[in-house]
Design a protein around this motif. Structure first.
Motif, PDB file in Angstrom:
ATOM      1  N   ILE A  81     -31.644  -3.944  66.704  1.00 31.38           N
ATOM      2  CA  ILE A  81     -31.629  -2.481  66.644  1.00 31.38           C
ATOM      3  C   ILE A  81     -30.800  -2.045  65.445  1.00 31.38           C
ATOM      4  CG2 ILE A  81     -31.179  -0.323  67.887  1.00 31.38           C
ATOM      5  CD1 ILE A  81     -33.068  -2.189  69.403  1.00 31.38           C
ATOM      6  N   ALA A  82     -31.369  -1.173  64.613  1.00 31.82           N
ATOM      7  CA  ALA A  82     -30.614  -0.563  63.521  1.00 31.82           C
ATOM      8  C   ALA A  82     -30.326   0.886  63.896  1.00 31.82           C
ATOM      9  CB  ALA A  82     -31.393  -0.616  62.212  1.00 31.82           C
ATOM     10  N   ILE A  83     -29.069   1.275  63.761  1.00 36.44           N
ATOM     11  CA  ILE A  83     -28.641   2.639  64.068  1.00 36.44           C
ATOM     12  C   ILE A  83     -28.221   3.286  62.760  1.00 36.44           C
ATOM     13  CG2 ILE A  83     -27.028   4.068  65.379  1.00 36.44           C
ATOM     14  CD1 ILE A  83     -26.647   1.597  67.249  1.00 36.44           C
ATOM     15  N   VAL A  84     -28.861   4.372  62.412  1.00 34.76           N
ATOM     16  CA  VAL A  84     -28.537   5.079  61.172  1.00 34.76           C
ATOM     17  C   VAL A  84     -27.690   6.290  61.540  1.00 34.76           C
ATOM     18  CG1 VAL A  84     -29.439   6.218  59.121  1.00 34.76           C
ATOM     19  CG2 VAL A  84     -30.708   4.308  60.146  1.00 34.76           C
ATOM     20  N   GLY A  85     -26.414   6.244  61.177  1.00 32.49           N
ATOM     21  CA  GLY A  85     -25.494   7.334  61.485  1.00 32.49           C
ATOM     22  C   GLY A  85     -24.447   6.906  62.492  1.00 32.49           C
ATOM     23  N   GLY A  86     -23.176   7.112  62.115  1.00 28.96           N
ATOM     24  CA  GLY A  86     -22.066   6.655  62.949  1.00 28.96           C
ATOM     25  C   GLY A  86     -21.232   7.769  63.522  1.00 28.96           C
ATOM     26  N   GLY A  87     -21.872   8.892  63.891  1.00 29.94           N
ATOM     27  CA  GLY A  87     -21.189   9.924  64.647  1.00 29.94           C
ATOM     28  C   GLY A  87     -21.175   9.567  66.123  1.00 29.94           C
ATOM     29  N   PRO A  88     -20.889  10.527  67.003  1.00 30.02           N
ATOM     30  CA  PRO A  88     -20.811  10.206  68.434  1.00 30.02           C
ATOM     31  C   PRO A  88     -22.077   9.573  69.004  1.00 30.02           C
ATOM     32  CG  PRO A  88     -19.796  12.331  68.015  1.00 30.02           C
ATOM     33  CD  PRO A  88     -20.433  11.900  66.724  1.00 30.02           C
ATOM     34  N   ALA A  89     -23.266  10.072  68.623  1.00 27.14           N
ATOM     35  CA  ALA A  89     -24.503   9.516  69.175  1.00 27.14           C
ATOM     36  C   ALA A  89     -24.683   8.064  68.752  1.00 27.14           C
ATOM     37  CB  ALA A  89     -25.704  10.359  68.742  1.00 27.14           C
ATOM     38  N   GLY A  90     -24.526   7.793  67.455  1.00 30.29           N
ATOM     39  CA  GLY A  90     -24.714   6.431  66.974  1.00 30.29           C
ATOM     40  C   GLY A  90     -23.707   5.460  67.547  1.00 30.29           C
ATOM     41  N   LEU A  91     -22.448   5.886  67.631  1.00 29.40           N
ATOM     42  CA  LEU A  91     -21.408   5.005  68.157  1.00 29.40           C
ATOM     43  C   LEU A  91     -21.599   4.753  69.652  1.00 29.40           C
ATOM     44  CD1 LEU A  91     -18.392   6.497  66.202  1.00 29.40           C
ATOM     45  CD2 LEU A  91     -19.315   4.187  65.933  1.00 29.40           C
ATOM     46  N   MET A  92     -21.973   5.792  70.411  1.00 32.98           N
ATOM     47  CA  MET A  92     -22.188   5.589  71.842  1.00 32.98           C
ATOM     48  C   MET A  92     -23.391   4.688  72.075  1.00 32.98           C
ATOM     49  SD  MET A  92     -20.674   6.314  74.635  1.00 32.98           S
ATOM     50  CE  MET A  92     -20.982   6.048  76.387  1.00 32.98           C
ATOM     51  N   LEU A  93     -24.410   4.811  71.250  1.00 32.24           N
ATOM     52  CA  LEU A  93     -25.558   3.908  71.371  1.00 32.24           C
ATOM     53  C   LEU A  93     -25.134   2.472  71.098  1.00 32.24           C
ATOM     54  CD1 LEU A  93     -28.552   3.407  71.785  1.00 32.24           C
ATOM     55  CD2 LEU A  93     -28.922   4.013  69.386  1.00 32.24           C
ATOM     56  N   ALA A  94     -24.306   2.270  70.080  1.00 31.47           N
ATOM     57  CA  ALA A  94     -23.817   0.920  69.790  1.00 31.47           C
ATOM     58  C   ALA A  94     -23.017   0.365  70.965  1.00 31.47           C
ATOM     59  CB  ALA A  94     -22.959   0.935  68.527  1.00 31.47           C
ATOM     60  N   ILE A  95     -22.234   1.213  71.625  1.00 31.42           N
ATOM     61  CA  ILE A  95     -21.461   0.778  72.793  1.00 31.42           C
ATOM     62  C   ILE A  95     -22.390   0.387  73.934  1.00 31.42           C
ATOM     63  CG2 ILE A  95     -19.893   1.624  74.599  1.00 31.42           C
ATOM     64  CD1 ILE A  95     -18.544   3.320  72.326  1.00 31.42           C
ATOM     65  N   GLU A  96     -23.429   1.195  74.182  1.00 31.55           N
ATOM     66  CA  GLU A  96     -24.379   0.882  75.258  1.00 31.55           C
ATOM     67  C   GLU A  96     -25.122  -0.422  74.980  1.00 31.55           C
ATOM     68  OE1 GLU A  96     -25.034   2.464  78.213  1.00 31.55           O
ATOM     69  OE2 GLU A  96     -23.304   3.743  77.803  1.00 31.55           O
ATOM     70  N   LEU A  97     -25.450  -0.674  73.725  1.00 28.33           N
ATOM     71  CA  LEU A  97     -26.106  -1.938  73.378  1.00 28.33           C
ATOM     72  C   LEU A  97     -25.110  -3.089  73.391  1.00 28.33           C
ATOM     73  CD1 LEU A  97     -28.290  -0.620  70.402  1.00 28.33           C
ATOM     74  CD2 LEU A  97     -29.088  -1.203  72.708  1.00 28.33           C
ATOM     75  N   GLY A  98     -23.920  -2.841  72.872  1.00 29.05           N
ATOM     76  CA  GLY A  98     -22.915  -3.893  72.810  1.00 29.05           C
ATOM     77  C   GLY A  98     -22.509  -4.424  74.166  1.00 29.05           C
ATOM     78  N   CYS A  99     -22.375  -3.549  75.139  1.00 26.80           N
ATOM     79  CA  CYS A  99     -21.957  -4.014  76.474  1.00 26.80           C
ATOM     80  C   CYS A  99     -23.044  -4.845  77.142  1.00 26.80           C
ATOM     81  CB  CYS A  99     -21.548  -2.831  77.351  1.00 26.80           C
ATOM     82  SG  CYS A  99     -22.911  -1.860  78.018  1.00 26.80           S
ATOM     83  N   ARG A 100     -24.251  -4.819  76.580  1.00 29.02           N
ATOM     84  CA  ARG A 100     -25.365  -5.621  77.104  1.00 29.02           C
ATOM     85  C   ARG A 100     -25.721  -6.768  76.157  1.00 29.02           C
ATOM     86  NH1 ARG A 100     -26.220  -0.185  78.553  1.00 29.02           N
ATOM     87  NH2 ARG A 100     -26.501   0.050  80.813  1.00 29.02           N
ATOM     88  N   ASP A 101     -24.840  -7.032  75.178  1.00 31.74           N
ATOM     89  CA  ASP A 101     -25.003  -8.161  74.251  1.00 31.74           C
ATOM     90  C   ASP A 101     -26.262  -8.070  73.398  1.00 31.74           C
ATOM     91  OD1 ASP A 101     -22.639  -9.417  75.237  1.00 31.74           O
ATOM     92  OD2 ASP A 101     -23.789 -10.151  76.953  1.00 31.74           O
ATOM     93  N   VAL A 102     -26.672  -6.848  73.071  1.00 36.29           N
ATOM     94  CA  VAL A 102     -27.848  -6.657  72.220  1.00 36.29           C
ATOM     95  C   VAL A 102     -27.390  -6.573  70.763  1.00 36.29           C
ATOM     96  CG1 VAL A 102     -29.765  -5.125  71.635  1.00 36.29           C
ATOM     97  CG2 VAL A 102     -29.119  -5.468  74.024  1.00 36.29           C
ATOM     98  N   PRO A 103     -27.885  -7.438  69.878  1.00 36.18           N
ATOM     99  CA  PRO A 103     -27.502  -7.362  68.463  1.00 36.18           C
ATOM    100  C   PRO A 103     -27.940  -6.038  67.839  1.00 36.18           C
ATOM    101  CG  PRO A 103     -28.512  -9.481  68.969  1.00 36.18           C
ATOM    102  CD  PRO A 103     -28.743  -8.601  70.155  1.00 36.18           C
ATOM    103  N   CYS A 104     -27.023  -5.363  67.174  1.00 29.70           N
ATOM    104  CA  CYS A 104     -27.345  -4.109  66.511  1.00 29.70           C
ATOM    105  C   CYS A 104     -26.448  -3.944  65.296  1.00 29.70           C
ATOM    106  CB  CYS A 104     -27.222  -2.911  67.453  1.00 29.70           C
ATOM    107  SG  CYS A 104     -25.564  -2.592  68.070  1.00 29.70           S
ATOM    108  N   VAL A 105     -26.969  -3.212  64.318  1.00 30.20           N
ATOM    109  CA  VAL A 105     -26.226  -2.890  63.105  1.00 30.20           C
ATOM    110  C   VAL A 105     -26.181  -1.376  62.979  1.00 30.20           C
ATOM    111  CG1 VAL A 105     -26.198  -3.009  60.586  1.00 30.20           C
ATOM    112  CG2 VAL A 105     -26.829  -5.029  61.932  1.00 30.20           C
ATOM    113  N   LEU A 106     -24.988  -0.834  62.801  1.00 29.11           N
ATOM    114  CA  LEU A 106     -24.817   0.602  62.613  1.00 29.11           C
ATOM    115  C   LEU A 106     -24.456   0.878  61.162  1.00 29.11           C
ATOM    116  CD1 LEU A 106     -23.074   3.176  64.888  1.00 29.11           C
ATOM    117  CD2 LEU A 106     -22.392   3.014  62.499  1.00 29.11           C
ATOM    118  N   LEU A 107     -25.226   1.750  60.521  1.00 27.62           N
ATOM    119  CA  LEU A 107     -24.999   2.153  59.135  1.00 27.62           C
ATOM    120  C   LEU A 107     -24.386   3.546  59.108  1.00 27.62           C
ATOM    121  CD1 LEU A 107     -28.511   1.140  57.740  1.00 27.62           C
ATOM    122  CD2 LEU A 107     -26.410  -0.210  57.568  1.00 27.62           C
ATOM    123  N   GLU A 108     -23.238   3.678  58.477  1.00 33.48           N
ATOM    124  CA  GLU A 108     -22.572   4.984  58.355  1.00 33.48           C
ATOM    125  C   GLU A 108     -22.057   5.128  56.937  1.00 33.48           C
ATOM    126  OE1 GLU A 108     -20.882   8.389  58.104  1.00 33.48           O
ATOM    127  OE2 GLU A 108     -22.092   7.903  59.878  1.00 33.48           O
TER     128      GLU A 108
END
Length: 561
Positions: free
Chosen positions: A8-35
């Motif tokens: 999963i690629a997340i474009v944008g590191g405001g609250p929505a992007g960071l919370m999405l990364a947290i939801e994926l991270g707690c489930r061990d899903v590889p993701c990259v956030l670009l900010e």
């Protein structure tokens, strides 16, 4: 050119992007956030965290950390309206301090809704709303996201183009401060990149709704002035508040307390044709307060009020939109950032289920059908509140001596008291989010309580947020599992347990079984068995003789299409 691969690629590191990364991270899903910004924001922006957002932070274990931020522990979070801030007080809405909210020792004017109608407390939640600046929350979200091994935060990196095909999406990325561009390849991309979203434009999705609605206040060009003053509280001469509104015919303004000591944000309307450089920040601050005081400018920022915009659709192929990329608010009601967090939580568990094999890609189609109606609902509420306060025209006799001035102030105070209760006492708006028409929740016949922002009746109709309850001294939400939870209000036999476990295992999903012997909670949920989704919405309720496989197929999107 270097290419990085991720799920999963997340474009944008405001609250929505960071919370999405947290939801994926707690489930061990590889993701990259670009900010593109390497540092968190340093200018105040969103300043109201809803009860629902605080519940989401609680799910991930850091609501206490967020509640510790902001105003001092015993500082009231009141909203007060004045002619000028140092003059006549017209109305005050009392909101508990963060220590009172944590202890639930006082609810102030938040206790005035619902209790008489339904015999329940007005805000049945373990997490009351909280007032703290987004610039203080984002470092917490960054640290939480970075703590997960599967999350990679690429700060100071800007996504500049996007192409998708049948198998994935390719982003072209460049460092914000120069350097060689590189590619990021992902199975799915989520655009959390704000109102000017490159992602939204790349997939050809526009906004629908209204923009730049003109009002006397909160309509058109605005200017936010961030400043420091050590004498302002003494000059205002009133019990402290979180928000101070100046409502008069000469100079309107909204003052927000940042640290409760010496930092403030002042929002004022710019006249047509006026620009930020035409405004003397010190002079306009003195005009809003009605007295001179020491003033040290920290920064200022222009912005535009009057938006009620929602994306035409929140998904296209393998690309999704969340946060301001999907909806743009006027800040009345404080629901823009909070709607963004709810987007991320809804999408996060679904993306995780799909990439880990626990659900088919069809599950992702439910994101738009569930979240876009909520975006329309919430932006419409913000627009109504902006119209209510922005078009309220004060009488020129407000400051007159004697009976004429007293009469004018009393009348305006009554109107403001009605407005503030409508804008801030909103348990229905914050806790009443429900996905009744969703393709992944069970359908039930019969009426449901109206969707009223100012009234909330806890119900467990499928699609609704699971109602709050306390069981044997513990918050029921805290007993739910990370993903799906089956609530059982009567004893489960071994055969029934085995049936649920086997079905969950067969689908590759995580399911916790939770037996609760509490009559009040049982009555609240209205069934012997209740299936709770990972986002704490009810997927189904019924009895022990359920078709387990069919229910889990429904909740994971296998029954769609």
């Amino acid at each position: 050119m270097e290419t990085m691969q991720t799920e999963i690629a997340i474009v944008g590191g405001g609250p929505a992007g960071l919370m999405l990364a947290i939801e994926l991270g707690c489930r061990d899903v590889p993701c990259v956030l670009l900010e593109e910004d390497a540092d968190p924001p340093a200018f105040p922006k969103a300043n109201a965290t809803s009860a629902r957002t605080m519940e989401h932070y609680r799910r991930r274990g850091f609501s206490d950390e967020v509640r510790a931020l902001g105003l001092p522990p015993d500082y009231p979070q009141d909203v007060v309206y004045c002619t000028q801030l140092a003059d006549h007080e017209l109305a005050r809405f009392r909101i508990p301090s963060r220590s009172e909210a944590a202890r639930r020792s006082a609810l102030g004017d938040l206790s005035t809704v619902d209790a008489g109608d339904y015999g329940r407390e007005a805000w049945p939640t373990p997490e009351l709303p909280h007032r703290v600046q987004q610039m203080l929350i984002e470092p917490v979200l960054r640290a939480r996201a970075a703590a997960y091994a599967s999350v990679r935060l690429c700060l100071g990196q800007r996504a500049i183009s996007l192409e998708q095909d049948d198998h994935g999406v390719t982003l072209l990325v460049e460092p914000s401060n120069g350097g060689a561009p590189w590619r990021l390849r992902a199975r799915y991309v989520v655009g959390c990149d704000g109102p000017r979203s490159m992602v939204r434009k790349a997939i050809g999705v526009g906004y629908t709704g209204e923009s730049r609605v003109q009002r006397d206040f909160f309509g058109g060009q605005m200017l936010s002035i961030y400043f420091r003053s050590r004498t302002l509280y003494g000059v205002i001469g009133k019990p402290p508040a979180w928000q101070y509104w100046a409502v008069n015919a000469r100079q309107r303004g909204l003052l927000i307390a940042i640290d409760g000591v010496q930092t403030f944000l002042l929002a004022v309307q710019l006249a047509p044709g006026q620009g930020p450089a035409d405004i003397d920040p010190r002079a306009v601050a003195h005009a809003v307060v009605g007295r001179e005081f020491d003033f040290e400018l920290i920064d200022r920022m222009p912005w535009v009020a009057g938006y009620m915009l929602v994306a035409e659709k929140m998904a296209a192929g393998r690309v999704f939109l969340a946060g301001d990329a999907a909806h743009l608010f006027t800040p009345t009601g404080g629901m823009g950032y909070n709607t963004s967090i709810d987007d991320a939580v809804n999408l996060g568990w679904k993306l995780a289920a799909v990439v880990q094999g626990g659900a088919p890609p069809a599950l992702l189609e439910s994101y738009d059908s569930e979240r876009r109606p909520i975006a329309l609902r919430n932006t419409a509420f913000a627009r109504r509140m902006a119209d209510s306060i922005g078009n309220m025209r004060p009488d020129s006799t407000l400051d007159e001596p004697g009976e004429p001035g007293q009469r004018a102030r009393a009348e305006l105070g009554r109107r403001l008291a009605a407005h503030v209760a409508s804008e801030f006492n909103i348990p229905g708006l914050q806790l009443g989010v429900r996905y009744l028409g969703s393709p992944i929740v069970a359908k039930e016949p019969g009426p449901v309580p109206p969707d009223d922002p100012n009234h909330y009746e806890p119900v467990a109709v499928p699609g609704s947020r699971a109602p709050h309850a306390v069981v044997e001294g513990k918050v029921l939400f805290d007993l739910f599992g990370r993903d799906f939870t089956l609530l059982a209000f009567s004893r489960m036999g071994e055969a029934e347990k085995a049936s649920w476990r086997a079905a969950a295992h067969g689908y590759g999903i995580r399911l916790d079984l939770l037996e609760v012997g509490d009559r009040s909670a049982h009555a609240l949920y209205g069934a012997d068995r209740v299936l709770i989704r990972p986002d704490h919405h009810v997927a189904w309720r019924g009895g022990p003789q359920a078709d387990v496989g069919a229910l889990l197929a429904l909740a994971t999107g296998r029954a769609m299409g």
